[in-house]
Design a protein around this motif. Structure first.
Motif, PDB file in Angstrom:
ATOM      1  N   GLU A 158       0.849  -1.168   0.000  1.00  0.00           N
ATOM      2  CA  GLU A 158       0.000   0.000   0.000  1.00  0.00           C
ATOM      3  C   GLU A 158       0.894   1.231   0.000  1.00  0.00           C
ATOM      4  O   GLU A 158       1.854   1.311   0.761  1.00  0.00           O
ATOM      5  CB  GLU A 158      -0.911   0.012   1.227  1.00  0.00           C
ATOM      6  CG  GLU A 158      -2.024  -1.020   1.126  1.00  0.00           C
ATOM      7  CD  GLU A 158      -2.919  -1.028   2.351  1.00  0.00           C
ATOM      8  OE1 GLU A 158      -4.118  -0.798   2.189  1.00  0.00           O
ATOM      9  OE2 GLU A 158      -2.410  -1.265   3.457  1.00  0.00           O
TER      10      GLU A 158
ATOM     11  N   ASP B  56       0.493   4.136   1.184  1.00  0.00           N
ATOM     12  CA  ASP B  56       0.648   4.896   2.425  1.00  0.00           C
ATOM     13  C   ASP B  56       1.591   4.198   3.401  1.00  0.00           C
ATOM     14  O   ASP B  56       2.268   4.855   4.180  1.00  0.00           O
ATOM     15  CB  ASP B  56      -0.702   5.276   3.059  1.00  0.00           C
ATOM     16  CG  ASP B  56      -1.590   4.090   3.356  1.00  0.00           C
ATOM     17  OD1 ASP B  56      -1.282   2.979   2.886  1.00  0.00           O
ATOM     18  OD2 ASP B  56      -2.601   4.285   4.054  1.00  0.00           O
ATOM     19  N   SER B  57       1.666   2.862   3.338  1.00  0.00           N
ATOM     20  CA  SER B  57       2.667   2.163   4.160  1.00  0.00           C
ATOM     21  C   SER B  57       4.073   2.509   3.690  1.00  0.00           C
ATOM     22  O   SER B  57       4.971   2.781   4.498  1.00  0.00           O
ATOM     23  CB  SER B  57       2.474   0.651   4.078  1.00  0.00           C
ATOM     24  OG  SER B  57       1.266   0.258   4.680  1.00  0.00           O
TER      25      SER B  57
ATOM     26  N   LEU C  24       5.047   5.141   2.027  1.00  0.00           N
ATOM     27  CA  LEU C  24       5.353   6.535   2.324  1.00  0.00           C
ATOM     28  C   LEU C  24       5.766   6.710   3.780  1.00  0.00           C
ATOM     29  O   LEU C  24       6.734   7.397   4.102  1.00  0.00           O
ATOM     30  CB  LEU C  24       4.138   7.410   1.997  1.00  0.00           C
ATOM     31  CG  LEU C  24       4.363   8.916   2.135  1.00  0.00           C
ATOM     32  CD1 LEU C  24       3.667   9.661   1.007  1.00  0.00           C
ATOM     33  CD2 LEU C  24       3.879   9.451   3.468  1.00  0.00           C
ATOM     34  N   MET C  25       5.011   6.041   4.690  1.00  0.00           N
ATOM     35  CA  MET C  25       5.301   6.162   6.113  1.00  0.00           C
ATOM     36  C   MET C  25       6.682   5.607   6.449  1.00  0.00           C
ATOM     37  O   MET C  25       7.450   6.218   7.192  1.00  0.00           O
ATOM     38  CB  MET C  25       4.226   5.422   6.904  1.00  0.00           C
ATOM     39  CG  MET C  25       4.317   5.633   8.385  1.00  0.00           C
ATOM     40  SD  MET C  25       3.164   4.571   9.253  1.00  0.00           S
ATOM     41  CE  MET C  25       4.190   3.153   9.440  1.00  0.00           C
ATOM     42  N   LEU C  26       7.011   4.444   5.887  1.00  0.00           N
ATOM     43  CA  LEU C  26       8.308   3.826   6.170  1.00  0.00           C
ATOM     44  C   LEU C  26       9.459   4.648   5.590  1.00  0.00           C
ATOM     45  O   LEU C  26      10.504   4.812   6.226  1.00  0.00           O
ATOM     46  CB  LEU C  26       8.337   2.389   5.626  1.00  0.00           C
ATOM     47  CG  LEU C  26       7.377   1.414   6.319  1.00  0.00           C
ATOM     48  CD1 LEU C  26       7.227   0.131   5.509  1.00  0.00           C
ATOM     49  CD2 LEU C  26       7.865   1.087   7.730  1.00  0.00           C
TER      50      LEU C  26
ATOM     51  N   ASP D 120       9.369   7.877   5.014  1.00  0.00           N
ATOM     52  CA  ASP D 120       9.389   9.086   5.836  1.00  0.00           C
ATOM     53  C   ASP D 120      10.203   8.834   7.107  1.00  0.00           C
ATOM     54  O   ASP D 120      11.009   9.673   7.531  1.00  0.00           O
ATOM     55  CB  ASP D 120       7.932   9.454   6.170  1.00  0.00           C
ATOM     56  CG  ASP D 120       7.788  10.867   6.730  1.00  0.00           C
ATOM     57  OD1 ASP D 120       8.777  11.618   6.735  1.00  0.00           O
ATOM     58  OD2 ASP D 120       6.677  11.210   7.169  1.00  0.00           O
ATOM     59  N   ALA D 121      10.002   7.659   7.698  1.00  0.00           N
ATOM     60  CA  ALA D 121      10.737   7.321   8.923  1.00  0.00           C
ATOM     61  C   ALA D 121      12.241   7.241   8.654  1.00  0.00           C
ATOM     62  O   ALA D 121      13.049   7.430   9.558  1.00  0.00           O
ATOM     63  CB  ALA D 121      10.226   6.000   9.497  1.00  0.00           C
TER      64      ALA D 121
ATOM     65  N   ARG E 249       8.936  -4.812   4.052  1.00  0.00           N
ATOM     66  CA  ARG E 249       8.062  -4.588   5.211  1.00  0.00           C
ATOM     67  C   ARG E 249       6.638  -4.245   4.775  1.00  0.00           C
ATOM     68  O   ARG E 249       5.669  -4.785   5.289  1.00  0.00           O
ATOM     69  CB  ARG E 249       8.583  -3.413   6.039  1.00  0.00           C
ATOM     70  CG  ARG E 249       9.516  -3.803   7.119  1.00  0.00           C
ATOM     71  CD  ARG E 249       9.151  -3.135   8.445  1.00  0.00           C
ATOM     72  NE  ARG E 249      10.019  -3.643   9.499  1.00  0.00           N
ATOM     73  CZ  ARG E 249       9.818  -4.777  10.122  1.00  0.00           C
ATOM     74  NH1 ARG E 249       8.775  -5.524   9.829  1.00  0.00           N
ATOM     75  NH2 ARG E 249      10.651  -5.186  11.049  1.00  0.00           N
ATOM     76  N   ALA E 250       6.550  -3.320   3.830  1.00  0.00           N
ATOM     77  CA  ALA E 250       5.230  -2.877   3.389  1.00  0.00           C
ATOM     78  C   ALA E 250       4.460  -4.028   2.756  1.00  0.00           C
ATOM     79  O   ALA E 250       3.234  -4.100   2.881  1.00  0.00           O
ATOM     80  CB  ALA E 250       5.359  -1.711   2.408  1.00  0.00           C
TER      81      ALA E 250
ATOM     82  N   ARG F 152       4.664  -7.134   3.675  1.00  0.00           N
ATOM     83  CA  ARG F 152       4.145  -7.968   4.770  1.00  0.00           C
ATOM     84  C   ARG F 152       2.835  -7.385   5.290  1.00  0.00           C
ATOM     85  O   ARG F 152       1.885  -8.108   5.556  1.00  0.00           O
ATOM     86  CB  ARG F 152       5.169  -8.055   5.902  1.00  0.00           C
ATOM     87  CG  ARG F 152       6.262  -9.077   5.629  1.00  0.00           C
ATOM     88  CD  ARG F 152       6.880  -9.606   6.910  1.00  0.00           C
ATOM     89  NE  ARG F 152       7.791  -8.655   7.527  1.00  0.00           N
ATOM     90  CZ  ARG F 152       9.043  -8.446   7.124  1.00  0.00           C
ATOM     91  NH1 ARG F 152       9.511  -9.129   6.086  1.00  0.00           N
ATOM     92  NH2 ARG F 152       9.820  -7.586   7.723  1.00  0.00           N
ATOM     93  N   ALA F 153       2.795  -6.055   5.426  1.00  0.00           N
ATOM     94  CA  ALA F 153       1.555  -5.398   5.859  1.00  0.00           C
ATOM     95  C   ALA F 153       0.487  -5.529   4.778  1.00  0.00           C
ATOM     96  O   ALA F 153      -0.697  -5.682   5.070  1.00  0.00           O
ATOM     97  CB  ALA F 153       1.808  -3.927   6.182  1.00  0.00           C
TER      98      ALA F 153
END
Lengths: 419, 355
Positions: free
Chosen positions: A334, A336-337, A339-341, A343-344, A406-407, A409-410
């Protein structure tokens, strides 16, 4: 561009606070906005404390007026336009609104049969939502022109839409370059199709201006939208170029500034900074265009090497695509996942679009290009601009593999599957 | 506690904002996430999905900005619709009285959100629930009895609680509000939410009528079997309800009548005297009960009720619960949570009650 400083607005009565980001920032979102160029900052601040009202008759007013008019001439020159073509606005969204509503109202007033608005399916919401509002509230008939799998509007598609009933078309609007996937449209050809039936043609050149050659004359368009902050000018300034003899009804009535089309006191510092940014971007463009394209090609090649399942959306790199644009889909993830990762990890990029509450939506551009919803949701836009360097690409490439792992897996939990 | 990557679920209210703030203070790497759970068509874009949580999302984002933490909105509207809203409607349709907050905790916050967070590399999910969670996984009541939310968490499985953190359990609501004000969080004075979040009007009966349509049936006297009146849909009634029965005439003995039973199959609402509401035993299903043999404890059968002494015996997939004192005001579909003092022993969903 790395290691930016972020300002925090002071609280009433408090001192300004400054915060350094905890990690170096890799900014790959220049298509959203790009930092102000030093030339623009210099022009902006020089005028900021001095300018009078450009409509005033005294010396201060004359000084301001001179700054505005010289800026107008300078911008007209780099845009291949006449100074009188430029109508300064508060930005790209206002310019698009003025073009779509202004042309529609004036054309319909001249002939009530003219109700059809033809726009591409991949326009920015500033065009799409304006046209759909006219359809809902002002009797317009909105027709979206389909695009091919690269996001391109074929001139034959426009011709077929026009020719089905030429007398009923109020206007045509097709963006010069797509804001998400960077596809460059054949604007002059499209303008000619409209002109064959005396229909005005508008193009939103917000993304194209500063990245590729954008001559108003060569575009053959009747109206063209540009925005300052996408080229290193300040936010809150833009312009609509309108060819002589083309009637546009105003949105804002008042003091009659800007040919009576856009009332309101002129933003002298903003206009001066816009012109300064435009001059700088134009001078650098031939070299910068090549540099960004090569950087982008490097980014795409290396990301695809790290993530073998990923795909590039839009036109093939080359003349048909903005040099700074890379738009990729990571199947099974996804957006947004991702983007969030990223961003981190200090990597800033963009997904298609989000609603006002912040919910990520599948991009209407990708859907119009024939992508499925999952494919559209799993995409990211990386956009390069002035200040982008090989270090930015290195920073992205260093983290993209683990981030995608990671993304995905989500994504499996959300029922998405790779491939 | 060592430094963890923590996901703070931020509703836009004061509790979750302070919970996130405390996680930051504890030295964790905190990311704020607002859950978009409902959708409405109120958007200008044709065919676009609007968000009815606009205001709450903005409040949550502001709080995250003040705390200096990253903030995102996760779209769980689809999951929420199937797991919570559809189930809510189905429960009412089947004559049960569901607790959607319990369901949301079981299936959304401590399931969909928790799983996604763990997959994305977070170690724990922080929420603003008023409950305590000991290091050994024991769930306990908040120190603020008026705000205690252990009841709506009482049916979470140990593995769900293992990755949950409730930083507010040792504070009263007043302390939380005061802390929010001290931290400059604008939500400090925001009123508590009470209603069901997805029933915007607050009128659950009308909301259900829209979805289920009219299902008329009789209102029957439990003692005489006489039909006292008609209703539009049994789902608009809850067991223990006194007002709005629309019977037009009092009972022969002059005492008020209450809803005793709802039979969706025949759309019959049975009414009777308050004494008939007294329930002394119940059977619970979908339980979390890691205990053998009969256990003497206390039971709570509704969100804001007291507890009664109980003896709980597991029988296969069910719990047999004997209550030492009669309870009222609960119904099939509600949660029952068992306590030893302030310690949660387990819980389940009430399948049936008996006098």
């Amino acid at each position: 561009m790395r290691g930016r400083v972020r300002a925090v607005v002071p609280r009433p009565g408090g001192a300004p606070e400054w915060q350094l980001p905890s990690t170096d920032v890799t900014y790959l979102d220049h298509a959203a906005t790009t930092p102000m160029r030093p030339e623009a900052v210099a022009a902006f601040t020089a005028v900021l404390t001095d300018a009078g009202n450009a409509s005033s008759l005294h010396a201060g007013g004359r000084r301001a007026r001179r700054i505005v008019e010289e800026s107008r001439e300078s911008l007209a020159e780099v845009l291949g336009a006449r100074p009188s073509d430029l109508i300064f606005t508060a930005g790209g969204t206002e310019s698009d609104n003025l073009a779509i509503k202004g042309l529609y109202w004036s054309r319909r007033a001249a002939d009530p049969r003219r109700r059809r608005i033809l726009v591409s399916a991949v326009e920015h919401p500033a065009v799409l939502d304006t046209a759909s509002w006219l359809a809902r509230r002002q009797g317009a008939v909105l027709e979206t022109l389909p695009v091919d799998e690269t996001g391109l509007v074929a001139p034959e598609v426009l011709r077929a839409a026009v020719e089905s009933d030429p007398a009923s078309v109020a206007l045509v609007s097709v963006m010069w370059a797509n804001s998400e996937v960077g596809t460059i449209q054949p604007v002059a050809e499209l303008a000619r199709v409209a002109h064959a039936r005396d229909i005005p043609f508008h193009t939103d050149a917000v993304q194209a201006f500063g990245q590729i050659e954008t001559s108003f004359a060569a575009s053959e368009a009747d109206a063209l939208t540009i925005s300052a902050h996408k080229i290193g000018g300040p936010v809150g300034v833009g312009a609509l170029l309108v060819r002589r003899g083309v009637e546009v009804e105003p949105l804002a009535h008042g003091g009659g500034q800007e040919r009576d089309v856009r009332s309101g006191t002129l933003n002298t510092p903003g206009v001066a900074a816009f012109a300064a940014a435009a001059a700088a971007v134009t001078a650098e463009l031939p070299a910068e265009r090549v540099r960004l394209a090569s950087l982008r090609d490097d980014l795409v090649r290396r990301v695809l090497a790290e993530v073998p399942g990923a795909t590039l959306n839009g036109a093939a790199p080359g003349a048909g695509r903005l040099p700074g644009n890379a738009h990729l889909t990571f199947p099974g993830c996804e957006g947004d996942s991702l983007l969030m990762l990223l961003d981190a990890h200090g990597v800033e990029c963009s997904t298609g679009s989000a609603c006002s509450a912040g919910v990520a939506r599948p991009s209407h551009v990708l859907l119009a290009m024939g992508a499925g919803e999952a494919h559209a949701r799993g995409s990211l836009r990386f956009s390069l601009g002035h200040g982008s360097s090989a270090a930015d690409v290195d920073a992205l490439v260093a983290v993209i593999g683990p981030v995608v792992a990671r993304a995905s897996r989500a994504g499996e939990l959300a029922g998405l599957s790779a491939g | 506690m060592s430094r963890m990557r923590v996901l703070a679920a931020m509703s836009g209210g004061v509790d979750s904002a302070v919970a996130a703030a405390r996680a930051v203070d504890a030295g964790h790497d905190v990311t704020g996430v607002h859950l978009a759970l409902s959708r409405s068509p109120a958007s200008d874009r044709v065919g676009a999905r609007g968000c009815c949580t606009l205001e709450d999302a903005r409040d949550a984002r502001r709080a995250a900005d003040v705390l200096g933490i990253p903030f995102y909105v996760w779209d769980l509207a689809e999951r929420f619709e199937t797991e919570v809203i559809d189930e809510f409607v189905a429960d009412y349709s089947a004559g049960r009285t569901p607790n959607p907050c319990v369901r949301c905790n079981e299936r959304i916050k401590f399931a969909a959100v928790l799983e996604k967070a763990l997959a994305l590399g977070f170690d724990a999910v922080v929420t603003g629930h008023h409950a305590r969670l000991d290091e050994d996984g024991t769930l306990r009541r908040s120190v603020d009895p008026a705000k205690d939310q252990s009841y709506v968490l009482g049916t979470l499985r140990p593995e769900q609680l293992a990755a949950a953190r409730f930083p507010l359990g040792d504070s009263t609501k007043a302390q939380v509000r005061e802390e929010a004000a001290r931290r400059g969080l604008a939500v400090a004075d925001k009123p508590d939410s009470h209603d069901i979040c997805f029933v915007a009007s607050g009128d659950t009966g009308a909301w259900l009528r829209e979805r289920l349509g009219p299902r008329p049936g009789p209102v029957v006297d439990a003692e005489t079997g006489e039909t006292l009146g008609e209703h539009d849909g049994a789902y608009a009634f809850t067991v223990g309800q006194r007002r709005g029965l629309g019977l037009g005439r009092p009972a022969p003995d002059g005492r008020p009548r209450y809803v005793l039973e709802i039979s969706p199959a025949t759309s019959t609402v049975t009414v009777g005297p308050s004494s008939a509401l007294d329930m002394r035993s119940l059977v619970a299903e979908r339980m979390v009960w890691p205990h053998d043999g009969p256990v003497s404890c206390t039971a709570q059968v509704r969100a804001h009720g007291g507890v009664v002494p109980a003896v709980v015996t597991a029988r296969g997939d069910e719990l047999d619960v004997r209550l030492a004192e009669p309870v009222r005001g609960t119904a099939a579909g509600q949660a029952v949570v068992f306590y030893d003092g302030d310690r949660v022993l387990g819980g389940g969903r009430i399948r049936s009650l008996a006098a």
